[in-house]
Design a protein around this motif. Sequence first.
Motif, PDB file in Angstrom:
ATOM      1  N   GLY A   1       9.303  17.077   0.323  1.00 26.93           N
ATOM      2  CA  GLY A   1       9.292  18.231  -0.571  1.00 26.93           C
ATOM      3  C   GLY A   1       9.247  19.527   0.211  1.00 26.93           C
ATOM      4  N   HIS A   2       8.381  19.589   1.224  1.00 22.29           N
ATOM      5  CA  HIS A   2       8.323  20.768   2.088  1.00 22.29           C
ATOM      6  C   HIS A   2       9.664  20.969   2.797  1.00 22.29           C
ATOM      7  CE1 HIS A   2       3.838  19.811   2.118  1.00 22.29           C
ATOM      8  NE2 HIS A   2       3.890  21.053   1.688  1.00 22.29           N
ATOM      9  N   GLN A   3      10.201  19.882   3.306  1.00 23.62           N
ATOM     10  CA  GLN A   3      11.458  19.966   4.047  1.00 23.62           C
ATOM     11  C   GLN A   3      12.583  20.502   3.161  1.00 23.62           C
ATOM     12  OE1 GLN A   3      13.660  16.317   5.287  1.00 23.62           O
ATOM     13  NE2 GLN A   3      13.279  17.052   7.381  1.00 23.62           N
ATOM     14  N   TYR A   4      12.629  20.013   1.930  1.00 24.90           N
ATOM     15  CA  TYR A   4      13.638  20.465   0.970  1.00 24.90           C
ATOM     16  C   TYR A   4      13.509  21.970   0.719  1.00 24.90           C
ATOM     17  CZ  TYR A   4      15.719  21.261  -3.657  1.00 24.90           C
ATOM     18  OH  TYR A   4      16.432  21.766  -4.706  1.00 24.90           O
ATOM     19  N   LEU A   5      12.279  22.444   0.559  1.00 24.05           N
ATOM     20  CA  LEU A   5      12.036  23.865   0.289  1.00 24.05           C
ATOM     21  C   LEU A   5      12.468  24.718   1.482  1.00 24.05           C
ATOM     22  CD1 LEU A   5      10.844  25.967  -1.663  1.00 24.05           C
ATOM     23  CD2 LEU A   5       8.588  25.500  -0.657  1.00 24.05           C
ATOM     24  N   VAL A   6      12.116  24.287   2.690  1.00 21.18           N
ATOM     25  CA  VAL A   6      12.495  25.038   3.887  1.00 21.18           C
ATOM     26  C   VAL A   6      14.015  25.049   4.062  1.00 21.18           C
ATOM     27  CG1 VAL A   6      12.303  25.190   6.406  1.00 21.18           C
ATOM     28  CG2 VAL A   6      10.306  24.531   5.049  1.00 21.18           C
ATOM     29  N   GLU A   7      14.638  23.895   3.868  1.00 26.20           N
ATOM     30  CA  GLU A   7      16.099  23.813   4.011  1.00 26.20           C
ATOM     31  C   GLU A   7      16.807  24.745   3.030  1.00 26.20           C
ATOM     32  OE1 GLU A   7      16.676  19.228   5.654  1.00 26.20           O
ATOM     33  OE2 GLU A   7      16.741  19.644   3.496  1.00 26.20           O
ATOM     34  N   LYS A   8      16.330  24.790   1.802  1.00 26.05           N
ATOM     35  CA  LYS A   8      16.942  25.653   0.789  1.00 26.05           C
ATOM     36  C   LYS A   8      16.795  27.124   1.171  1.00 26.05           C
ATOM     37  CE  LYS A   8      16.706  26.805  -4.163  1.00 26.05           C
ATOM     38  NZ  LYS A   8      18.175  26.749  -4.369  1.00 26.05           N
ATOM     39  N   ALA A   9      15.590  27.511   1.583  1.00 25.96           N
ATOM     40  CA  ALA A   9      15.354  28.904   1.962  1.00 25.96           C
ATOM     41  C   ALA A   9      16.173  29.282   3.191  1.00 25.96           C
ATOM     42  CB  ALA A   9      13.870  29.129   2.218  1.00 25.96           C
ATOM     43  N   ALA A  10      16.272  28.383   4.163  1.00 25.08           N
ATOM     44  CA  ALA A  10      17.049  28.654   5.372  1.00 25.08           C
ATOM     45  C   ALA A  10      18.538  28.767   5.052  1.00 25.08           C
ATOM     46  CB  ALA A  10      16.810  27.555   6.403  1.00 25.08           C
ATOM     47  N   ARG A  11      19.009  27.912   4.166  1.00 26.05           N
ATOM     48  CA  ARG A  11      20.434  27.890   3.812  1.00 26.05           C
ATOM     49  C   ARG A  11      20.841  29.149   3.058  1.00 26.05           C
ATOM     50  NH1 ARG A  11      20.174  23.527   1.328  1.00 26.05           N
ATOM     51  NH2 ARG A  11      20.047  24.279  -0.830  1.00 26.05           N
ATOM     52  N   GLU A  12      19.946  29.668   2.223  1.00 25.29           N
ATOM     53  CA  GLU A  12      20.292  30.783   1.343  1.00 25.29           C
ATOM     54  C   GLU A  12      20.018  32.157   1.953  1.00 25.29           C
ATOM     55  OE1 GLU A  12      19.496  28.322  -2.843  1.00 25.29           O
ATOM     56  OE2 GLU A  12      18.151  29.957  -2.251  1.00 25.29           O
ATOM     57  N   ASN A  13      19.497  32.180   3.191  1.00 22.63           N
ATOM     58  CA  ASN A  13      19.136  33.449   3.806  1.00 22.63           C
ATOM     59  C   ASN A  13      19.608  33.520   5.252  1.00 22.63           C
ATOM     60  OD1 ASN A  13      17.143  34.855   1.743  1.00 22.63           O
ATOM     61  ND2 ASN A  13      16.690  32.660   1.726  1.00 22.63           N
ATOM     62  N   ASP A  14      19.695  34.746   5.750  1.00 17.76           N
ATOM     63  CA  ASP A  14      20.103  34.942   7.133  1.00 17.76           C
ATOM     64  C   ASP A  14      18.981  34.568   8.101  1.00 17.76           C
ATOM     65  OD1 ASP A  14      22.635  36.096   6.379  1.00 17.76           O
ATOM     66  OD2 ASP A  14      21.509  37.867   5.755  1.00 17.76           O
ATOM     67  N   LEU A  15      17.762  34.826   7.682  1.00 16.77           N
ATOM     68  CA  LEU A  15      16.600  34.562   8.530  1.00 16.77           C
ATOM     69  C   LEU A  15      15.424  34.148   7.654  1.00 16.77           C
ATOM     70  CD1 LEU A  15      15.295  34.730  11.386  1.00 16.77           C
ATOM     71  CD2 LEU A  15      14.753  37.115  10.878  1.00 16.77           C
ATOM     72  N   LEU A  16      14.654  33.180   8.114  1.00 17.68           N
ATOM     73  CA  LEU A  16      13.478  32.696   7.377  1.00 17.68           C
ATOM     74  C   LEU A  16      12.243  32.790   8.255  1.00 17.68           C
ATOM     75  CD1 LEU A  16      12.052  31.240   5.019  1.00 17.68           C
ATOM     76  CD2 LEU A  16      12.762  29.066   6.054  1.00 17.68           C
ATOM     77  N   HIS A  17      11.240  33.517   7.770  1.00 20.76           N
ATOM     78  CA  HIS A  17       9.933  33.566   8.430  1.00 20.76           C
ATOM     79  C   HIS A  17       9.052  32.503   7.775  1.00 20.76           C
ATOM     80  CE1 HIS A  17      10.505  37.186  10.873  1.00 20.76           C
ATOM     81  NE2 HIS A  17      11.194  37.681   9.850  1.00 20.76           N
ATOM     82  N   LEU A  18       8.668  31.518   8.558  1.00 20.98           N
ATOM     83  CA  LEU A  18       7.880  30.398   8.037  1.00 20.98           C
ATOM     84  C   LEU A  18       6.450  30.502   8.562  1.00 20.98           C
ATOM     85  CD1 LEU A  18       7.480  27.761   6.576  1.00 20.98           C
ATOM     86  CD2 LEU A  18       8.657  26.576   8.426  1.00 20.98           C
ATOM     87  N   PHE A  19       5.516  30.805   7.647  1.00 24.41           N
ATOM     88  CA  PHE A  19       4.102  30.945   7.997  1.00 24.41           C
ATOM     89  C   PHE A  19       3.380  29.629   7.713  1.00 24.41           C
ATOM     90  CE2 PHE A  19       5.606  35.185   7.152  1.00 24.41           C
ATOM     91  CZ  PHE A  19       4.959  35.982   8.090  1.00 24.41           C
ATOM     92  N   ILE A  20       2.679  29.111   8.719  1.00 25.08           N
ATOM     93  CA  ILE A  20       1.919  27.871   8.568  1.00 25.08           C
ATOM     94  C   ILE A  20       0.439  28.238   8.530  1.00 25.08           C
ATOM     95  CG2 ILE A  20       1.477  25.574   9.527  1.00 25.08           C
ATOM     96  CD1 ILE A  20       4.128  26.129  11.208  1.00 25.08           C
ATOM     97  N   VAL A  21      -0.237  27.873   7.438  1.00 29.97           N
ATOM     98  CA  VAL A  21      -1.653  28.220   7.283  1.00 29.97           C
ATOM     99  C   VAL A  21      -2.454  27.627   8.437  1.00 29.97           C
ATOM    100  CG1 VAL A  21      -3.695  27.964   5.827  1.00 29.97           C
ATOM    101  CG2 VAL A  21      -1.468  28.391   4.780  1.00 29.97           C
TER     102      VAL A  21
END
Length: 376
Positions: A188-208
């Motif tokens: 589920g996390h992987q799917y969310l990250v892949e979607k955000a990365a695919r739809e944007n030029d750059l993705l800032h991923l913050f890990i708590v």
Amino acid sequence: MPDYYISQISHTDKTVIQGVTALLNAEGIRLDANLDYTCGMYDDEMNIIATGSCFGNTLRCLAVSSEHQGEGLMNQIISHLIEVQFERGNTHLFLYTKCSSAKFFGDLGFYEIARIDEQIVFMENRRTGFKNYLKKLEESSALQLQTLTKDTSANTATLQSDNALPDTSTADRKIAALVMNANPFTLGHQYLVEKAARENDLLHLFIVSEDASLVPFKVRKQLVMEGTAHLDNICYHDSGPYIISNATFPSYFQKDENAVIESHAMLDLTVFTEIAQTLGINRRYVGEEPTSLVTGIYNNIMSEKLPENGIECIIVPRKTDGKKAISASTVRQAIKDNDVDTLKKLVPESTLRYFESKEAKEVIERIRNSGNVIHY
């Protein structure tokens, strides 16, 4: 001035804790559920006239009896708690207080990070702490962007793909953010990250980065990075102490659970907006979670408030296993039950390899010894 003294209070001493609770209640504060140290100040008749507590690197549940306010007792409580924290190795400290008390704590060496109007102020004991954090994010992003640019410059065709990093001079880039705990990292996390990365030029991923989860931060970060290594437009960040988790947000100022969630969301969004402005973030992705009261309220507030600050809020329906939404809670339950077949259906290969390795033995034991691994 009378000779008062301060002493640590055991959380198993129900009688004394009742006294602390009564003092807090009289000052409009509830005893917080997350405390790892509490002290009380006693008068010569052994009445508790002031109290304060700690949780991690935060100071909490601070109160002085109305009969003794103006005597400088809170200064002594704060000094005592700071000494305890320094002995623990915690020198960067935080507190949450009512807006009406912010100036008082400012005089004691705490500086405002963010506030919710007429409700809560989030403070720290470093004048430029948050400013330095933003600068570190900016520098870290610049370094990662240089690496990403080098990786893609050898093949100009790659720059035209969905995941490619465009010309950094382009003003209208789509720059997104994701904040995740990943306890642990699932499909589920992987799917969310892949979607955000695919739809944007750059993705800032913050890990708590707070270690308040069954899976330690070091492991969670490892699994997130391994599970997203095939994506070439991600900047990874530790959340640090400023992106506040549900586990450590204080509840003692709010009248009920809904108010706690709303305050947490508002404070988090205030801080996040500052981060977004620093990094040029104009979109934030969050996963939908229909069964979660917390996430539902949080997402509603986010979808309303983020656009007011020029940030699009994109709520993504959860990936399912064919029947129900994939969640980290379900994964932890499968680990607790030693249900390998279910685990294989819910996590990426990299996460599965970790939990099948000797390295995961201690984490698996922690999950199996936990009374409840399902969090809502």
